[in-house]
Structures are given as structure tokens and as C-alpha cells.
Design a protein around this motif. Structure first.
Motif, PDB file in Angstrom:
ATOM      1  N   GLY A  89      80.274 -21.983  37.651  1.00 58.94           N
ATOM      2  CA  GLY A  89      80.536 -22.657  36.643  1.00 58.94           C
ATOM      3  C   GLY A  89      82.303 -23.442  37.583  1.00 58.94           C
ATOM      4  N   SER A  90      82.573 -22.572  38.314  1.00 56.63           N
ATOM      5  CA  SER A  90      83.769 -23.108  38.893  1.00 56.63           C
ATOM      6  C   SER A  90      83.665 -24.976  39.677  1.00 56.63           C
ATOM      7  CB  SER A  90      83.850 -22.242  40.184  1.00 56.63           C
ATOM      8  OG  SER A  90      84.526 -20.767  39.292  1.00 56.63           O
ATOM      9  N   ALA A  91      82.321 -25.088  40.532  1.00 50.71           N
ATOM     10  CA  ALA A  91      81.937 -25.170  41.341  1.00 50.71           C
ATOM     11  C   ALA A  91      82.105 -26.977  39.986  1.00 50.71           C
ATOM     12  CB  ALA A  91      80.435 -25.729  41.607  1.00 50.71           C
ATOM     13  N   TRP A  92      81.736 -26.803  38.369  1.00 47.22           N
ATOM     14  CA  TRP A  92      81.748 -28.168  37.575  1.00 47.22           C
ATOM     15  C   TRP A  92      82.993 -28.081  37.807  1.00 47.22           C
ATOM     16  CZ3 TRP A  92      78.365 -30.830  39.336  1.00 47.22           C
ATOM     17  CH2 TRP A  92      76.895 -30.789  39.465  1.00 47.22           C
ATOM     18  N   LEU A  93      84.199 -27.077  37.193  1.00 48.15           N
ATOM     19  CA  LEU A  93      85.590 -27.517  37.154  1.00 48.15           C
ATOM     20  C   LEU A  93      86.204 -28.203  38.363  1.00 48.15           C
ATOM     21  CD1 LEU A  93      85.659 -23.896  36.091  1.00 48.15           C
ATOM     22  CD2 LEU A  93      85.923 -25.852  34.803  1.00 48.15           C
ATOM     23  N   LEU A  94      86.007 -27.899  39.767  1.00 46.32           N
ATOM     24  CA  LEU A  94      86.626 -28.145  40.373  1.00 46.32           C
ATOM     25  C   LEU A  94      86.342 -29.979  40.736  1.00 46.32           C
ATOM     26  CD1 LEU A  94      86.571 -25.483  43.695  1.00 46.32           C
ATOM     27  CD2 LEU A  94      88.279 -26.438  42.143  1.00 46.32           C
ATOM     28  N   GLU A  95      84.772 -30.167  40.106  1.00 43.72           N
ATOM     29  CA  GLU A  95      84.092 -31.394  40.465  1.00 43.72           C
ATOM     30  C   GLU A  95      84.724 -32.453  39.287  1.00 43.72           C
ATOM     31  OE1 GLU A  95      80.840 -34.144  41.429  1.00 43.72           O
ATOM     32  OE2 GLU A  95      81.647 -32.214  42.243  1.00 43.72           O
ATOM     33  N   ALA A  96      85.250 -31.611  38.216  1.00 39.96           N
ATOM     34  CA  ALA A  96      86.210 -32.597  37.239  1.00 39.96           C
ATOM     35  C   ALA A  96      87.986 -33.662  37.747  1.00 39.96           C
ATOM     36  CB  ALA A  96      86.440 -31.976  36.080  1.00 39.96           C
ATOM     37  N   PHE A  97      88.285 -32.521  39.050  1.00 35.00           N
ATOM     38  CA  PHE A  97      88.774 -33.299  39.140  1.00 35.00           C
ATOM     39  C   PHE A  97      88.555 -34.352  40.552  1.00 35.00           C
ATOM     40  CE2 PHE A  97      90.610 -28.565  38.854  1.00 35.00           C
ATOM     41  CZ  PHE A  97      92.062 -28.870  38.903  1.00 35.00           C
ATOM     42  N   LEU A  98      87.212 -33.957  40.739  1.00 39.14           N
ATOM     43  CA  LEU A  98      87.048 -35.562  41.575  1.00 39.14           C
ATOM     44  C   LEU A  98      86.898 -36.092  40.705  1.00 39.14           C
ATOM     45  CD1 LEU A  98      85.570 -37.010  44.039  1.00 39.14           C
ATOM     46  CD2 LEU A  98      83.673 -35.856  43.429  1.00 39.14           C
ATOM     47  N   VAL A  99      86.388 -36.638  39.203  1.00 45.22           N
ATOM     48  CA  VAL A  99      85.955 -37.392  38.296  1.00 45.22           C
ATOM     49  C   VAL A  99      87.309 -37.891  37.847  1.00 45.22           C
ATOM     50  CG1 VAL A  99      85.350 -37.983  35.805  1.00 45.22           C
ATOM     51  CG2 VAL A  99      84.104 -36.851  37.830  1.00 45.22           C
ATOM     52  N   MET A 100      88.155 -37.178  37.736  1.00 45.26           N
ATOM     53  CA  MET A 100      89.564 -37.197  37.353  1.00 45.26           C
ATOM     54  C   MET A 100      91.034 -38.163  38.135  1.00 45.26           C
ATOM     55  SD  MET A 100      92.858 -34.658  36.138  1.00 45.26           S
ATOM     56  CE  MET A 100      92.851 -34.172  37.541  1.00 45.26           C
ATOM     57  N   GLU A 101      90.600 -37.999  39.742  1.00 44.26           N
ATOM     58  CA  GLU A 101      91.308 -38.770  40.961  1.00 44.26           C
ATOM     59  C   GLU A 101      90.056 -40.263  40.942  1.00 44.26           C
ATOM     60  OE1 GLU A 101      94.324 -38.715  41.508  1.00 44.26           O
ATOM     61  OE2 GLU A 101      93.686 -36.580  40.057  1.00 44.26           O
ATOM     62  N   GLY A 102      88.706 -40.084  41.087  1.00 39.85           N
ATOM     63  CA  GLY A 102      87.750 -41.487  41.120  1.00 39.85           C
ATOM     64  C   GLY A 102      88.495 -42.108  39.532  1.00 39.85           C
ATOM     65  N   HIS A 114      89.698 -34.946  29.387  1.00 42.49           N
ATOM     66  CA  HIS A 114      88.244 -36.276  29.673  1.00 42.49           C
ATOM     67  C   HIS A 114      87.101 -35.722  30.332  1.00 42.49           C
ATOM     68  CE1 HIS A 114      90.161 -38.516  26.477  1.00 42.49           C
ATOM     69  NE2 HIS A 114      89.758 -37.708  26.343  1.00 42.49           N
ATOM     70  N   ALA A 115      88.258 -35.917  31.834  1.00 43.65           N
ATOM     71  CA  ALA A 115      87.365 -35.641  33.019  1.00 43.65           C
ATOM     72  C   ALA A 115      86.455 -34.834  33.237  1.00 43.65           C
ATOM     73  CB  ALA A 115      87.687 -35.400  34.731  1.00 43.65           C
ATOM     74  N   LEU A 116      85.773 -33.585  32.245  1.00 46.08           N
ATOM     75  CA  LEU A 116      85.139 -32.489  32.687  1.00 46.08           C
ATOM     76  C   LEU A 116      84.177 -32.933  32.235  1.00 46.08           C
ATOM     77  CD1 LEU A 116      84.610 -29.926  33.074  1.00 46.08           C
ATOM     78  CD2 LEU A 116      85.637 -28.487  31.329  1.00 46.08           C
ATOM     79  N   LEU A 117      84.435 -33.859  30.223  1.00 46.61           N
ATOM     80  CA  LEU A 117      83.416 -34.364  29.314  1.00 46.61           C
ATOM     81  C   LEU A 117      82.522 -35.246  29.968  1.00 46.61           C
ATOM     82  CD1 LEU A 117      82.360 -33.701  26.762  1.00 46.61           C
ATOM     83  CD2 LEU A 117      83.892 -35.480  26.573  1.00 46.61           C
ATOM     84  N   VAL A 118      82.633 -36.553  31.637  1.00 44.26           N
ATOM     85  CA  VAL A 118      82.592 -37.177  31.899  1.00 44.26           C
ATOM     86  C   VAL A 118      81.814 -36.605  32.735  1.00 44.26           C
ATOM     87  CG1 VAL A 118      82.354 -39.152  33.454  1.00 44.26           C
ATOM     88  CG2 VAL A 118      83.964 -39.157  31.144  1.00 44.26           C
ATOM     89  N   THR A 119      81.638 -35.229  33.614  1.00 45.85           N
ATOM     90  CA  THR A 119      81.206 -34.584  34.771  1.00 45.85           C
ATOM     91  C   THR A 119      79.957 -34.044  33.759  1.00 45.85           C
ATOM     92  OG1 THR A 119      82.914 -34.212  35.935  1.00 45.85           O
ATOM     93  CG2 THR A 119      81.390 -33.324  36.107  1.00 45.85           C
ATOM     94  N   ALA A 120      79.990 -33.285  33.071  1.00 46.16           N
ATOM     95  CA  ALA A 120      79.032 -32.488  32.127  1.00 46.16           C
ATOM     96  C   ALA A 120      78.374 -33.570  31.682  1.00 46.16           C
ATOM     97  CB  ALA A 120      79.914 -32.177  30.668  1.00 46.16           C
ATOM     98  N   ALA A 121      78.541 -35.193  31.089  1.00 46.29           N
ATOM     99  CA  ALA A 121      78.208 -35.824  30.557  1.00 46.29           C
ATOM    100  C   ALA A 121      76.694 -36.595  31.915  1.00 46.29           C
ATOM    101  CB  ALA A 121      78.205 -37.172  30.473  1.00 46.29           C
ATOM    102  N   THR A 122      77.229 -37.043  33.231  1.00 46.38           N
ATOM    103  CA  THR A 122      76.862 -37.676  33.747  1.00 46.38           C
ATOM    104  C   THR A 122      75.586 -36.731  34.274  1.00 46.38           C
ATOM    105  OG1 THR A 122      78.644 -37.012  35.335  1.00 46.38           O
ATOM    106  CG2 THR A 122      78.648 -39.449  34.278  1.00 46.38           C
ATOM    107  N   VAL A 123      75.630 -35.216  35.139  1.00 43.68           N
ATOM    108  CA  VAL A 123      75.848 -34.873  35.563  1.00 43.68           C
ATOM    109  C   VAL A 123      73.971 -34.248  34.854  1.00 43.68           C
ATOM    110  CG1 VAL A 123      74.354 -32.547  36.857  1.00 43.68           C
ATOM    111  CG2 VAL A 123      77.216 -33.867  37.358  1.00 43.68           C
ATOM    112  N   CYS A 124      74.129 -34.265  33.929  1.00 49.72           N
ATOM    113  CA  CYS A 124      72.829 -33.298  32.181  1.00 49.72           C
ATOM    114  C   CYS A 124      72.244 -35.199  32.744  1.00 49.72           C
ATOM    115  CB  CYS A 124      73.715 -33.355  31.066  1.00 49.72           C
ATOM    116  SG  CYS A 124      74.557 -31.823  31.339  1.00 49.72           S
TER     117      CYS A 124
END
Length: 208
Positions: A89-102, A114-124
């Protein structure tokens, strides 16, 4: 392959462990996405979102049972602990920061939720991916999520492409090093095994 070659674990136990961890990974991410914006995910996938979760949970349950049997049979693997799931879970929470900065790199300022939501949608969405690295599927899911959140399609696509390029880049970098380290190298699978010279016949007393 890495676990089988380097740790001497059987193919069955290694497969069960990999499937269990991957399903736990996806279910955790889907849960985070639902918490960040379940209504948006439902608007994108509808009932298929629930169907996918049920199928993933079923596959995870079967893999867990398979892994548990392997552990009881003496295989050198362990069932995932709560610490492992928390780390996922922590890894995906950090991945959302990558989406936000990207997204911000292409001039699309988005918040963390919103970044966390995009992370969930793209990976799933990569459950249905066919091309390597989910190429195309990742971009389609990311763009659709950005549009559902009220952003423009062009900006959403640009942000998704940037994020995918960065995440694929560091994955290839880390994965490339893992091919060679730790020993034994996985590159050994790309060449024939070394054949040791067979010893000559023993010399008996009185011969020669």
C-alpha cells in the motif's frame, strides 16, 4: 525465474507466491482507488470493476491456498505478512506522487487525491493489457480518468504518457540490474551451460 534460479525454490511454489503477491497488490490498489474516488472508477468501468475485483480475489484465494500447501510441504517460501501488505500500500501511495509530478511537468496541476485515482485506474487496467508494459492500455485508462475528473483529453494523454515513460524507465533500470545481480546471473539462461571436462580413466597399479 529469478526466485527459481537464485533461491532454488520450485516452480510451483514460486508461481503461487508471485500470483498471491500480485493479486494482493492489485486488490490493495483498487481499494485505495475506491477510497480516493469510487464513483469515478464506477463511471469508467461500471459493473466490470466489481467483476474484475471478484475475479482477482478468487485468483488470489486459490493462489494463497496453493502457496499454503507449498509451505506445509516444505517449500522455502513464506505467506505474505501484514508488513508485506502494508509495504504494498505504501508503494502505491508513493507512486501517486510520481503521477502528480508527471502531470505538472505538462502543465496539468492536480491534487494528490486525483493522482491516486489515476494511479489506481492505470495500473488496474493492465489486467487487460496485451502489449508489453501495458502500452496503450495504460494511456487509455489514464486519459479516461483525467477526462472523468474534468481535465482535457489532450492534457490527460500527455500527462499519462509522461508518467508511463518515467515509471517504465526506472523499472527497466532496476530490472536490468537485477538480471546481473545478485549472483547467479539470470544472463546464464541466454547461453549454454559450461561443460566440465570429464576426468580420465583411473590408472591402476601395474599399468603403463
Amino acid at each position: 525465474l529469478s526466485v527459481v534460479r537464485r533461491a532454488g525454490v520450485g516452480v510451483g511454489a514460486a508461481t503461487a507466491s508471485t500470483v498471491t503477491l500480485r493479486v494482493a497488490d492489485l486488490v490493495t490498489l483498487a481499494g485505495l482507488g475506491a477510497a480516493a474516488g469510487g464513483t469515478v472508477l464506477w463511471s469508467l468501468a461500471g459493473p466490470w470493476f466489481a467483476v474484475a475485483l471478484v475475479l482477482a480475489a478468487t485468483a488470489g484465494g486459490l493462489a494463497w491456498w496453493w502457496l499454503h500447501r507449498a509451505v506445509k510441504g516444505g517449500a522455502e517460501v513464506r505467506t505474505p505478512s501484514a508488513v508485506v501488505l502494508a509495504a504494498t500500500g505504501s508503494a502505491w501511495l508513493l507512486e501517486a506522487f510520481l503521477v502528480m509530478e508527471g502531470a505538472r511537468l505538462v502543465g496539468l496541476p492536480i491534487g494528490y487525491q486525483h493522482a491516486l485515482l489515476v494511479t489506481a485506474a492505470t495500473v488496474c487496467s493492465q489486467l487487460a493489457a496485451v502489449a508489453p508494459s501495458g502500452l496503450g492500455t495504460f494511456e487509455a485508462a489514464g486519459t479516461a480518468t483525467f477526462v472523468a475528473l474534468g481535465y482535457g483529453a489532450a492534457e490527460g494523454l500527455a500527462a499519462t504518457v509522461v508518467v508511463h515513460a518515467i515509471s517504465t524507465g526506472y523499472s527497466l533500470l532496476a530490472g536490468g540490474s537485477a538480471v546481473l545481480w545478485p549472483s547467479p546471473s539470470l544472463a546464464g539462461r541466454l547461453r549454454l551451460r559450461r561443460v566440465e571436462a570429464s576426468p580420465g580413466p583411473p590408472v591402476l597399479p601395474g599399468e603403463g
